[in-house]
Design a protein around this motif. Structure first.
Motif, PDB file in Angstrom:
ATOM      1  N   UNK A 125       0.735  -1.125  -0.159  1.00 58.49           N
ATOM      2  CA  UNK A 125      -0.017   0.053   0.026  1.00 58.49           C
ATOM      3  C   UNK A 125       0.825   1.349   0.078  1.00 58.49           C
ATOM      4  N   UNK A 126       1.937   1.095   0.858  1.00 62.89           N
ATOM      5  CA  UNK A 126       2.853   2.636   0.732  1.00 62.89           C
ATOM      6  C   UNK A 126       3.468   2.645  -0.522  1.00 62.89           C
ATOM      7  N   UNK A 127       3.866   1.578  -1.251  1.00 64.02           N
ATOM      8  CA  UNK A 127       4.522   1.746  -2.458  1.00 64.02           C
ATOM      9  C   UNK A 127       3.587   2.254  -3.544  1.00 64.02           C
ATOM     10  N   UNK A 128       2.558   1.794  -3.389  1.00 70.39           N
ATOM     11  CA  UNK A 128       1.394   2.236  -4.405  1.00 70.39           C
ATOM     12  C   UNK A 128       0.936   3.563  -4.212  1.00 70.39           C
ATOM     13  N   UNK A 129       0.914   4.065  -2.811  1.00 69.33           N
ATOM     14  CA  UNK A 129       0.423   5.516  -2.590  1.00 69.33           C
ATOM     15  C   UNK A 129       1.692   6.417  -2.990  1.00 69.33           C
ATOM     16  N   UNK A 130       2.986   5.905  -2.776  1.00 65.89           N
ATOM     17  CA  UNK A 130       4.039   6.828  -3.388  1.00 65.89           C
ATOM     18  C   UNK A 130       3.981   6.961  -4.923  1.00 65.89           C
ATOM     19  N   UNK A 131       3.826   5.878  -5.526  1.00 70.26           N
ATOM     20  CA  UNK A 131       3.669   5.811  -7.102  1.00 70.26           C
ATOM     21  C   UNK A 131       2.673   6.736  -7.523  1.00 70.26           C
ATOM     22  N   UNK A 132       1.412   6.646  -7.056  1.00 67.80           N
ATOM     23  CA  UNK A 132       0.291   7.626  -7.353  1.00 67.80           C
ATOM     24  C   UNK A 132       0.816   8.997  -6.889  1.00 67.80           C
ATOM     25  N   UNK A 133       1.217   9.368  -5.887  1.00 72.47           N
ATOM     26  CA  UNK A 133       1.853  10.740  -5.736  1.00 72.47           C
ATOM     27  C   UNK A 133       2.949  11.006  -6.762  1.00 72.47           C
ATOM     28  N   UNK A 134       3.634  10.306  -7.214  1.00 74.11           N
ATOM     29  CA  UNK A 134       4.814  10.776  -8.089  1.00 74.11           C
ATOM     30  C   UNK A 134       4.445  11.075  -9.519  1.00 74.11           C
ATOM     31  N   UNK A 135       3.185  10.492  -9.799  1.00 72.54           N
ATOM     32  CA  UNK A 135       2.486  10.484 -11.059  1.00 72.54           C
ATOM     33  C   UNK A 135       1.634  11.646 -11.242  1.00 72.54           C
ATOM     34  N   UNK A 136       1.010  12.179  -9.967  1.00 75.77           N
ATOM     35  CA  UNK A 136      -0.209  13.102 -10.077  1.00 75.77           C
ATOM     36  C   UNK A 136       0.222  14.146 -11.026  1.00 75.77           C
ATOM     37  N   UNK A 137      -0.915  14.470 -11.858  1.00 75.73           N
ATOM     38  CA  UNK A 137      -0.741  15.471 -12.882  1.00 75.73           C
ATOM     39  C   UNK A 137      -0.216  15.239 -14.305  1.00 75.73           C
TER      40      UNK A 137
END
Length: 175
Positions: A30-42
């Motif tokens: 879950x933490x890796x997925x959240x970080x991934x989503x944040x990194x690609x936002x926009x």
């Protein structure tokens, strides 16, 4: 002294280039997925789930290899679903074969395929290949089955597809 200085300079220049070709993988949680989503936002990006024993997945990896030679900075993330740590050398060998080390790679935890699938998509039963089209707002749309190169280009390449027929990309906000 001059030779030592030249060698030091060479190492400073070569180190970042060498680091780019190393394959770094992260265990999916879950933490890796959240970080991934944040990194690609926009930005639009694409998640491709694959397995070593999935012929269609390997065809998709081959298509991506061809696309990356033609287009720079494709926003792709690969998730290996094998959930077997003993397959790591084979997994890395396959990714090196397709020259995909420059992308972000995640993998399912050893022996935890069902839990890893749930973290990624609670409604997914594991059919492969599996892709997720993610729009600029972070909305995900899952798709099972082999993607065509034109679909990938249209989603990831600014300006869409000019050189082949247009395959509709998923509508933004779905998923």
């Amino acid at each position: 002294m001059t030779l030592r200085w030249l060698l030091s300079l060479l190492l400073l220049v070569a180190a970042p280039l060498a680091a780019k070709t190393e394959l770094a993988e992260t265990r999916l949680d879950a933490a890796a997925l959240a970080q991934l989503k944040q990194a690609h936002l926009g930005q639009r990006w694409l998640v491709l789930c694959w397995s070593l024993d999935c012929p269609a997945c390997l065809k998709e990896l081959s298509q991506i290899a061809a696309l990356q030679r033609r287009y720079e900075n494709l926003a792709l993330v690969f998730i290996n679903t094998d959930a077997d740590d003993e397959l790591e050398p084979e997994r890395q060998q396959r990714l090196a074969q397709f020259e995909l080390s420059g992308f972000r790679h995640l993998y399912f935890a050893d022996g935890l395929a069902a839990q890893s699938r749930y973290v990624l998509d609670s409604g997914w039963y594991g059919e492969l290949p599996r892709s997720y089209f993610v729009d600029e707002l972070g909305h995900w749309r899952g798709s099972s089955g082999l993607l065509e190169a034109a679909q990938i280009r249209q989603w990831l390449v600014p300006g869409g597809v000019n050189d082949t027929h247009v395959v509709p990309a998923p509508a933004a906000g779905q998923g």
